[in-house]
Design a protein around this motif. Sequence first.
Motif, PDB file in Angstrom:
ATOM      1  N   VAL A 189     -56.564  28.990 -36.563  1.00 33.15           N
ATOM      2  CA  VAL A 189     -56.130  30.151 -37.329  1.00 33.15           C
ATOM      3  C   VAL A 189     -57.309  30.975 -37.832  1.00 33.15           C
ATOM      4  N   ASP A 190     -58.224  30.336 -38.553  1.00 33.46           N
ATOM      5  CA  ASP A 190     -59.278  31.084 -39.236  1.00 33.46           C
ATOM      6  C   ASP A 190     -60.532  31.305 -38.404  1.00 33.46           C
ATOM      7  N   ALA A 191     -60.788  30.443 -37.434  1.00 32.04           N
ATOM      8  CA  ALA A 191     -61.959  30.643 -36.580  1.00 32.04           C
ATOM      9  C   ALA A 191     -61.600  31.433 -35.336  1.00 32.04           C
ATOM     10  N   ALA A 192     -60.311  31.568 -35.066  1.00 28.67           N
ATOM     11  CA  ALA A 192     -59.815  32.347 -33.921  1.00 28.67           C
ATOM     12  C   ALA A 192     -60.532  31.986 -32.625  1.00 28.67           C
ATOM     13  N   GLY A 193     -60.702  30.695 -32.405  1.00 27.83           N
ATOM     14  CA  GLY A 193     -61.326  30.242 -31.169  1.00 27.83           C
ATOM     15  C   GLY A 193     -62.836  30.234 -31.192  1.00 27.83           C
ATOM     16  N   GLY A 194     -63.424  30.693 -32.285  1.00 31.20           N
ATOM     17  CA  GLY A 194     -64.883  30.735 -32.379  1.00 31.20           C
ATOM     18  C   GLY A 194     -65.488  29.423 -32.825  1.00 31.20           C
ATOM     19  N   GLU A 195     -66.807  29.402 -32.825  1.00 33.40           N
ATOM     20  CA  GLU A 195     -67.555  28.218 -33.242  1.00 33.40           C
ATOM     21  C   GLU A 195     -67.843  28.283 -34.732  1.00 33.40           C
ATOM     22  N   ARG A 196     -67.726  27.134 -35.397  1.00 36.92           N
ATOM     23  CA  ARG A 196     -68.034  27.020 -36.815  1.00 36.92           C
ATOM     24  C   ARG A 196     -68.651  25.646 -37.070  1.00 36.92           C
ATOM     25  N   SER A 197     -69.436  25.562 -38.122  1.00 34.24           N
ATOM     26  CA  SER A 197     -70.007  24.271 -38.499  1.00 34.24           C
ATOM     27  C   SER A 197     -68.908  23.397 -39.100  1.00 34.24           C
ATOM     28  N   CYS A 198     -69.138  22.119 -39.105  1.00 34.62           N
ATOM     29  CA  CYS A 198     -68.142  21.187 -39.634  1.00 34.62           C
ATOM     30  C   CYS A 198     -67.902  21.407 -41.126  1.00 34.62           C
ATOM     31  N   GLY A 199     -68.940  21.786 -41.869  1.00 30.83           N
ATOM     32  CA  GLY A 199     -68.798  22.020 -43.301  1.00 30.83           C
ATOM     33  C   GLY A 199     -67.945  23.230 -43.623  1.00 30.83           C
ATOM     34  N   TRP A 200     -67.787  24.141 -42.690  1.00 32.99           N
ATOM     35  CA  TRP A 200     -67.011  25.354 -42.886  1.00 32.99           C
ATOM     36  C   TRP A 200     -65.544  25.070 -43.143  1.00 32.99           C
ATOM     37  N   VAL A 201     -65.037  23.952 -42.667  1.00 31.81           N
ATOM     38  CA  VAL A 201     -63.604  23.696 -42.674  1.00 31.81           C
ATOM     39  C   VAL A 201     -63.027  23.625 -44.090  1.00 31.81           C
ATOM     40  N   GLY A 202     -63.825  23.274 -45.093  1.00 28.75           N
ATOM     41  CA  GLY A 202     -63.383  23.339 -46.479  1.00 28.75           C
ATOM     42  C   GLY A 202     -62.445  22.247 -46.939  1.00 28.75           C
ATOM     43  N   ILE A 203     -62.559  21.074 -46.372  1.00 34.88           N
ATOM     44  CA  ILE A 203     -61.743  19.943 -46.817  1.00 34.88           C
ATOM     45  C   ILE A 203     -62.613  19.076 -47.712  1.00 34.88           C
ATOM     46  N   ASP A 204     -62.115  18.803 -48.905  1.00 36.24           N
ATOM     47  CA  ASP A 204     -62.889  18.096 -49.918  1.00 36.24           C
ATOM     48  C   ASP A 204     -62.802  16.578 -49.703  1.00 36.24           C
ATOM     49  N   ARG A 205     -63.599  16.120 -48.772  1.00 32.03           N
ATOM     50  CA  ARG A 205     -63.713  14.699 -48.467  1.00 32.03           C
ATOM     51  C   ARG A 205     -65.190  14.401 -48.253  1.00 32.03           C
ATOM     52  N   PRO A 206     -65.594  13.128 -48.379  1.00 31.62           N
ATOM     53  CA  PRO A 206     -67.006  12.796 -48.132  1.00 31.62           C
ATOM     54  C   PRO A 206     -67.428  13.188 -46.714  1.00 31.62           C
ATOM     55  N   LYS A 207     -68.691  13.523 -46.573  1.00 31.66           N
ATOM     56  CA  LYS A 207     -69.213  13.951 -45.274  1.00 31.66           C
ATOM     57  C   LYS A 207     -68.966  12.889 -44.196  1.00 31.66           C
ATOM     58  N   SER A 208     -69.124  11.625 -44.557  1.00 29.67           N
ATOM     59  CA  SER A 208     -68.909  10.554 -43.569  1.00 29.67           C
ATOM     60  C   SER A 208     -67.461  10.520 -43.093  1.00 29.67           C
ATOM     61  N   THR A 209     -66.528  10.800 -43.989  1.00 24.66           N
ATOM     62  CA  THR A 209     -65.112  10.823 -43.620  1.00 24.66           C
ATOM     63  C   THR A 209     -64.830  11.985 -42.677  1.00 24.66           C
ATOM     64  N   LEU A 210     -65.372  13.163 -43.000  1.00 26.19           N
ATOM     65  CA  LEU A 210     -65.164  14.312 -42.122  1.00 26.19           C
ATOM     66  C   LEU A 210     -65.828  14.098 -40.770  1.00 26.19           C
ATOM     67  N   THR A 211     -67.007  13.471 -40.746  1.00 24.92           N
ATOM     68  CA  THR A 211     -67.678  13.167 -39.482  1.00 24.92           C
ATOM     69  C   THR A 211     -66.770  12.300 -38.611  1.00 24.92           C
TER      70      THR A 211
END
Length: 121
Positions: free
Chosen positions: A42-64
């Motif tokens: 929806v928000d990246a519209a098929g583009g590339e974004r860094s993992c931190g961009w996603v905005g989910i409040d979880r520890p970095k290891s969990t998001l990885t």
Amino acid sequence: MPERDDAPERLPQPSPAEMDLPVVMDALSDPIRLSILHRYLVDAAGGERSCGWVGIDRPKSTLTHHFRVLREAGLLEQHLDGLTRVSRVRTEDVEQRFPGLLGLVLDWQVPVGLVRAEAAA
């Protein structure tokens, strides 16, 4: 056409033929992973974004972990840009292998409070 020498190296991912429906469905069975994929569609519209961009409040290891599961299922493509992992949805490959699946993800409603308000805007 050969790849450029300076093109970033993609992290391991299955080919479209290697994508397995049970693995893809397992990856999408978690609301966090489903939210990640939905946000990229929806928000990246098929583009590339860094993992931190996603905005989910979880520890970095969990998001990885969640990004790895999505990549190993074949839903995301990732490459390193310096110390940052950059991701994008493999829209064409997923649609070729599982027509209509990404439409279901697009129609899904992300649970309130899962994505930080400033990231969703």
